[in-house]
Design an enzyme around this catalytic site. Structure first.
Site, PDB file in Angstrom:
ATOM      1  N   ASP A 121       0.856  -1.188   0.122  1.00 39.90           N
ATOM      2  CA  ASP A 121       0.008   0.068   0.062  1.00 39.90           C
ATOM      3  C   ASP A 121       0.824   1.030  -0.069  1.00 39.90           C
ATOM      4  OD1 ASP A 121       0.738  -0.903   2.481  1.00 39.90           O
ATOM      5  OD2 ASP A 121      -0.513   0.764   3.561  1.00 39.90           O
ATOM      6  N   GLU A 169       0.305  -1.256   5.786  1.00 41.52           N
ATOM      7  CA  GLU A 169       1.158  -0.877   6.499  1.00 41.52           C
ATOM      8  C   GLU A 169       1.088   0.599   6.953  1.00 41.52           C
ATOM      9  OE1 GLU A 169       5.058   1.288   7.665  1.00 41.52           O
ATOM     10  OE2 GLU A 169       3.623   1.833   6.058  1.00 41.52           O
TER      11      GLU A 169
END
Length: 483
Positions: free
Chosen positions: A77, A144
């Protein structure tokens, strides 16, 4: 020059492919599918675990079979943030990249070098046919940036490696061996609106152009926090004239220093001159205090359309007092590691509207007890004025291991290759190593990467020459993985 023409060519082409895939935190379905298809297209064992992490396994090259299996890890991400004037749909568009001298940046948005360069690096090694390496377990985690849920819920049964190389550090002379843990503090309070009396003028105050940045890595740099600046503005003009608040909207992401804020207020028509004097006065004061740091800060104060409803004055004062009292910035420096921020807090987002006052902030610390202390400080500031506080999303720090075997290998190689000392340090950011270490006890871990600046902001950029340095260094590291 186009990004795809840069060297190392394989790495940059994988980065360009990745940046064509929208991949905001919590919405990683497309990038997960992209990575699964990539692994399967190479004929490699590819696993998607129950939370969405992807593991791709590649056997050792000839002569490297007896070396330890390594886990190469990066997160899929990216932070999606743009300048207010930039027209861009993160859910549909690929990142528009620009080569600017020795740097690659994006056109008014975050670039995704955090952690896309790490992902692209691993992809290049997985696809290679001429790079020597031991057995690899490539671990691509999700989410994350907004909770580390991928690392928290990783299926440990898919991993057998004994050394973890995390490619998520942003200085190419740095070998990270520790990081901060974190906890989110979210607050909310119901507020009452009332009718605006006659004889009031409405104004919109906009603050733009602050540097922003990563609320961990950049917190010690003294940059302006748009939420704190705007609240200071409101507090000052309230002391000079009768001000009514309609709405407030500042910041965007929990882990980014807020760059922008907008307030809509009303003042008595009779106080117009005094209001402008007070506004000019506080803007001048703040600008002078930050003139060496926030050179592009820009305030606009202008009349806007009529308002019918405003926040009740007692609630307005409660909001301003809460925001003024809450700590923002460095909370404690480490007494044992020179120059390391031990604990901090960042007031990331503030919203007043729809009968609600809400905030988001993130507290970090490399020491669990001081993480609790700073989180309690923030809680107390809000609860003292009757604001409900919910804390969660907690994740552990990564305790440094100065006797790490892979650290010794990589530090010796750095000295040999670059004739200088690596910067061996812990960082004040939330690396996934802290969480992964709980899942994989005894795993030897280290984090490194190329120079990335302005992460989590539209100023994000990655240095081309540094990527080449990082790549060459990594290839040598792979050759020196011990048995």
């Amino acid at each position: 020059m186009e990004v795809r023409n840069l060297e190392p060519n394989a790495l940059w082409n994988h980065f360009a492919d990745l940046n064509e895939v929208p991949r905001p935190s919590k919405k990683e379905e497309r990038v997960i599918a992209f990575m699964v298809n990539f692994g399967k297209s190479l004929g490699l064992e590819t696993i998607q675990d129950h939370i969405g992490n992807v593991v791709i396994k590649k056997k050792a090259t000839a002569g490297m079979e007896k070396r330890q299996t390594i886990v190469m890890q990066s997160h899929l991400d990216m932070v999606h943030q743009k300048n207010s004037e930039t027209i861009f749909d993160f859910d549909e568009q690929g990142i528009e990249m620009i080569v600017d001298g020795d740097w690659v940046r994006a056109n008014g948005t975050t670039l995704g070098a955090d952690n896309g360069i790490g992902v692209a690096t691993i992809m290049a090694i997985l696809k290679s046919t001429d790079i020597a390496h031991p057995a690899i377990e490539a671990l691509f985690t999700i989410d994350e940036e907004t909770g580390m849920t991928g690392a928290l819920q990783v299926d440990a049964s898919n991993i057998s490696g004994t050394i973890l190389l995390n490619l998520d550090t942003e200085d190419d002379d740095e070998l990270s061996i520790g990081c901060a843990g974190g906890i989110d503090t979210n607050t909310s309070a119901a507020i009452t609106y009332e009718d605006l009396p006659n004889g009031y003028l409405c104004f919109e105050i906009k603050l733009r152009g602050l540097l922003g940045g990563h609320s961990g890595m950049d917190i010690h740099l003294g940059r302006g926090n748009a939420n704190k600046w705007m609240n200071r503005f409101l507090h000052h003009v309230m002391s000079a004239v009768d001000v009514r608040l309609c709405s407030l909207d500042g910041g965007s992401l929990r882990n980014a220093i807020p760059r922008e804020s907008t307030a809509v207020i009303a003042i008595s028509d009779d106080d117009k001159t005094k209001f402008h004097q007070a506004a000019d006065e506080i803007i001048e004061q703040i600008t002078a205090e930050f003139q060496s740091i926030e050179k592009d800060a820009n305030w606009t104060v202008f009349e806007t359309g009529d308002l019918s409803r405003v926040v009740k004055q007692s609630d307005f004062k409660r909001i301003v007092n809460a925001l003024y009292s809450v700590h923002n910035g460095v909370y404690r420096m480490s007494p044992s590691i020179a120059g390391l921020v031990e604990a901090s807090s960042s007031l990331a987002k503030v919203t007043v509207g729809d009968d609600q006052f809400t905030t988001q902030s993130l507290q970090r610390s490399s020491v669990e007890s001081s993480k609790t202390d700073v989180a309690n400080t923030i809680r107390a500031a809000f609860e003292s004025v009757g604001v409900e506080v919910v804390q969660g999303g907690e994740y552990p720090g990564w305790e440094p291991n100065a006797d790490s075997a892979i650290l010794n290998v990589m530090a010796d190689l750095y000295r040999e290759k670059f004739q200088s000392e690596p910067n061996i340090k812990a960082c004040h950011a939330g690396l996934e190593c802290g969480i992964l270490g709980k899942h994989f006890p005894g795993m030897d871990m280290i984090s490194f990467g190329p120079n990335i600046r302005g992460a989590h902001s539209p100023d994000e950029c990655v240095q081309i020459s540094s990527v080449q340095k990082f790549w060459d260094y990594l290839l040598e590291v792979l050759k020196r993985i011990p048995e």
